[in-house]
Design a protein around this motif. Structure first.
Motif, PDB file in Angstrom:
ATOM      1  N   UNK A  69      62.695  91.634  72.071  1.00  0.00           N
ATOM      2  CA  UNK A  69      61.902  92.355  71.423  1.00  0.00           C
ATOM      3  C   UNK A  69      60.391  91.220  71.442  1.00  0.00           C
ATOM      4  N   UNK A  70      60.923  89.886  71.359  1.00  0.00           N
ATOM      5  CA  UNK A  70      59.808  89.138  71.099  1.00  0.00           C
ATOM      6  C   UNK A  70      59.840  87.575  71.960  1.00  0.00           C
ATOM      7  N   UNK A  71      58.887  86.859  72.133  1.00  0.00           N
ATOM      8  CA  UNK A  71      58.813  85.592  72.890  1.00  0.00           C
ATOM      9  C   UNK A  71      58.434  84.659  71.655  1.00  0.00           C
ATOM     10  N   UNK A  72      59.395  83.650  71.348  1.00  0.00           N
ATOM     11  CA  UNK A  72      58.993  82.859  70.229  1.00  0.00           C
ATOM     12  C   UNK A  72      58.304  81.517  70.617  1.00  0.00           C
ATOM     13  N   UNK A  73      57.274  81.172  70.441  1.00  0.00           N
ATOM     14  CA  UNK A  73      56.578  79.976  70.938  1.00  0.00           C
ATOM     15  C   UNK A  73      56.398  79.122  69.901  1.00  0.00           C
ATOM     16  N   UNK A  74      57.059  77.837  69.909  1.00  0.00           N
ATOM     17  CA  UNK A  74      56.840  76.932  68.776  1.00  0.00           C
ATOM     18  C   UNK A  74      55.620  76.323  68.574  1.00  0.00           C
ATOM     19  N   UNK A  75      54.897  76.235  67.569  1.00  0.00           N
ATOM     20  CA  UNK A  75      53.628  75.439  67.429  1.00  0.00           C
ATOM     21  C   UNK A  75      53.922  74.093  67.321  1.00  0.00           C
ATOM     22  N   UNK A  76      54.012  73.333  68.685  1.00  0.00           N
ATOM     23  CA  UNK A  76      54.481  71.886  68.343  1.00  0.00           C
ATOM     24  C   UNK A  76      54.018  71.622  69.817  1.00  0.00           C
ATOM     25  N   UNK A  77      53.371  70.204  69.543  1.00  0.00           N
ATOM     26  CA  UNK A  77      52.560  69.648  70.830  1.00  0.00           C
ATOM     27  C   UNK A  77      53.779  69.000  71.728  1.00  0.00           C
ATOM     28  N   UNK A  78      54.741  68.483  71.118  1.00  0.00           N
ATOM     29  CA  UNK A  78      55.746  67.547  71.866  1.00  0.00           C
ATOM     30  C   UNK A  78      57.151  68.050  71.104  1.00  0.00           C
ATOM     31  N   UNK A  79      58.307  67.621  71.737  1.00  0.00           N
ATOM     32  CA  UNK A  79      59.559  67.949  71.350  1.00  0.00           C
ATOM     33  C   UNK A  79      59.743  67.174  70.063  1.00  0.00           C
ATOM     34  N   UNK A  80      60.446  68.196  69.040  1.00  0.00           N
ATOM     35  CA  UNK A  80      61.186  67.734  67.719  1.00  0.00           C
ATOM     36  C   UNK A  80      62.324  68.212  67.695  1.00  0.00           C
ATOM     37  N   UNK A  81      63.452  67.599  67.932  1.00  0.00           N
ATOM     38  CA  UNK A  81      64.765  68.094  68.161  1.00  0.00           C
ATOM     39  C   UNK A  81      65.179  68.852  66.718  1.00  0.00           C
ATOM     40  N   UNK A  82      64.937  68.259  65.626  1.00  0.00           N
ATOM     41  CA  UNK A  82      65.166  68.661  64.448  1.00  0.00           C
ATOM     42  C   UNK A  82      64.333  70.003  64.164  1.00  0.00           C
ATOM     43  N   UNK A  83      63.004  70.173  64.247  1.00  0.00           N
ATOM     44  CA  UNK A  83      62.515  71.279  64.210  1.00  0.00           C
ATOM     45  C   UNK A  83      62.714  72.409  65.216  1.00  0.00           C
ATOM     46  N   UNK A  84      63.166  72.072  66.321  1.00  0.00           N
ATOM     47  CA  UNK A  84      63.312  73.208  67.549  1.00  0.00           C
ATOM     48  C   UNK A  84      64.670  73.662  66.926  1.00  0.00           C
ATOM     49  N   UNK A  85      65.517  72.607  66.498  1.00  0.00           N
ATOM     50  CA  UNK A  85      67.053  73.319  66.207  1.00  0.00           C
ATOM     51  C   UNK A  85      66.819  74.307  65.086  1.00  0.00           C
ATOM     52  N   UNK A  86      66.141  74.139  64.102  1.00  0.00           N
ATOM     53  CA  UNK A  86      65.717  74.966  63.017  1.00  0.00           C
ATOM     54  C   UNK A  86      65.275  76.281  63.292  1.00  0.00           C
ATOM     55  N   UNK A  87      64.122  76.203  64.334  1.00  0.00           N
ATOM     56  CA  UNK A  87      63.748  77.510  64.948  1.00  0.00           C
ATOM     57  C   UNK A  87      64.851  78.138  65.930  1.00  0.00           C
ATOM     58  N   UNK A  88      65.442  77.679  66.509  1.00  0.00           N
ATOM     59  CA  UNK A  88      66.604  78.268  67.391  1.00  0.00           C
ATOM     60  C   UNK A  88      67.508  78.946  66.466  1.00  0.00           C
ATOM     61  N   UNK A  89      67.677  78.319  65.101  1.00  0.00           N
ATOM     62  CA  UNK A  89      68.947  78.763  64.257  1.00  0.00           C
ATOM     63  C   UNK A  89      68.298  80.295  63.644  1.00  0.00           C
ATOM     64  N   UNK A  90      66.794  80.058  63.128  1.00  0.00           N
ATOM     65  CA  UNK A  90      66.147  81.185  62.825  1.00  0.00           C
ATOM     66  C   UNK A  90      66.402  82.437  63.667  1.00  0.00           C
ATOM     67  N   UNK A  91      66.134  82.142  64.985  1.00  0.00           N
ATOM     68  CA  UNK A  91      66.200  83.207  65.862  1.00  0.00           C
ATOM     69  C   UNK A  91      67.512  83.810  65.998  1.00  0.00           C
TER      70      UNK A  91
END
Length: 307
Positions: free
Chosen positions: A118-140
């Motif tokens: 349905x969508x392609x989710x693109x994090x608005x992050x310049x570099x990796x942040x495991x804590x934020x990416x984990x939250x984004x993945x969980x929201x998806x």
């Protein structure tokens, strides 16, 4: 009365221009395929007017690069009213796709049931942040919507360009080292400040090497979220001969409280540039992540989509 070659009046006729042969011909303009998934920009940090303005400008740049793009904004810490959460945006995108399909069927159109993400989710992050990416993945995952999650935007040469521009805007670097002029306040050493721990520092270091090549001064990455990291790197740069330092945030902006950047600059005893913000390259890189995930354009950034 007209003839096979044009109107009888003799008025000029605009004929289609033939495509230029050879490898120098202009590429055909790219447009979003019909029924393509939405690009959903996942925005971290506490939402507010400034964050919304930034995110809207980023998706506006992406839309201008790909006509017909369905681009939306989902906030990691949204409130589902003024600032819709990432989960709510994904759910709404799925509902709209289903509604379009049902309306087409009701109108007697021969359409296939929607398939794929349905969508392609693109994090608005310049570099990796495991804590934020984990939250984004969980929201998806919590949305239970079929969506692809891409990698972060960097490292990339366009981010080095953006850092250079922000430093020059602050009077901390020459705008163009090819020109024979100097900036009195130009730094001779750059602390590249990232968020996300050691992994983020390593990734920022790659872009830092590209920035160092542009500025012809040493650039070293440090972690804003690790005590003593900024001061330690500043000391290393001074020990190696740099006397006038500058802090360059390797951040889009919403990831961290601006006060943290100010405090880090004081800790390093130097001035700081602004975060990357809605620099045009940010929108282009977000779009490149989207098109690469869909396979509708050559890969423009490093990394691969996370399924």
């Amino acid at each position: 009365m007209s003839s096979p070659t044009g109107p009888a009046s003799g008025l000029p006729v605009r004929m289609p221009r033939p495509r230029q042969p050879g490898r120098h011909r202009r590429p055909e303009p790219l447009a979003a395929p019909e029924g393509a998934p939405a690009l959903v920009l996942a925005v971290p940090g506490t939402p507010g007017a400034a964050t919304r303005s930034l995110a809207e400008e980023v998706v506006s740049i992406a839309r201008s690069e790909l006509p017909g793009l369905d681009a939306r904004i989902g906030y990691l810490d949204g409130d589902d009213s003024e600032f819709p959460t990432l989960q709510a945006v994904l759910t709404h995108a799925a509902e709209e796709r289903t509604a379009r399909y049902e309306q087409a069927r009701a109108a007697g159109m021969d359409v296939r049931e929607p398939e794929g993400p349905v969508a392609v989710v693109v994090p608005l992050l310049a570099g990796p942040d495991s804590a934020l990416l984990r939250r984004i993945r969980q929201a998806v995952m919590d949305s239970r919507i079929a969506a692809d999650l891409t990698d972060v935007l960097g490292p990339h040469p366009l981010l080095a360009e953006a850092l250079h521009v922000r430093l020059s805007e602050a009077g901390l670097a020459r705008a163009d080292r090819a020109r024979l002029f100097t900036v009195a306040t130009a730094a001779d050493g750059i602390v590249l400040a990232a968020v996300g721990g050691e992994e983020a520092v390593q990734a920022a270091g790659i872009t830092g090497m590209l920035l160092a090549a542009r500025l012809a001064v040493p650039v070293m990455a440090a972690a804003l979220d690790q005590d003593g990291s900024i001061a330690s790197i500043a000391d290393q740069l001074r020990t190696s001969g740099s006397q006038q330092l500058a802090l360059a945030p390797y951040l889009i902006g919403p990831e961290i409280d601006p006060a943290v950047i100010e405090e880090a600059a004081k800790e390093a005893g130097c001035s700081a540039a602004e975060p990357l913000g809605p620099y045009p390259a940010i929108g282009k890189l977000a779009l490149a992540k989207y098109t690469t995930a869909l396979g509708i354009a050559p890969q423009q950034t490093q990394g691969a989509p996370v399924r």
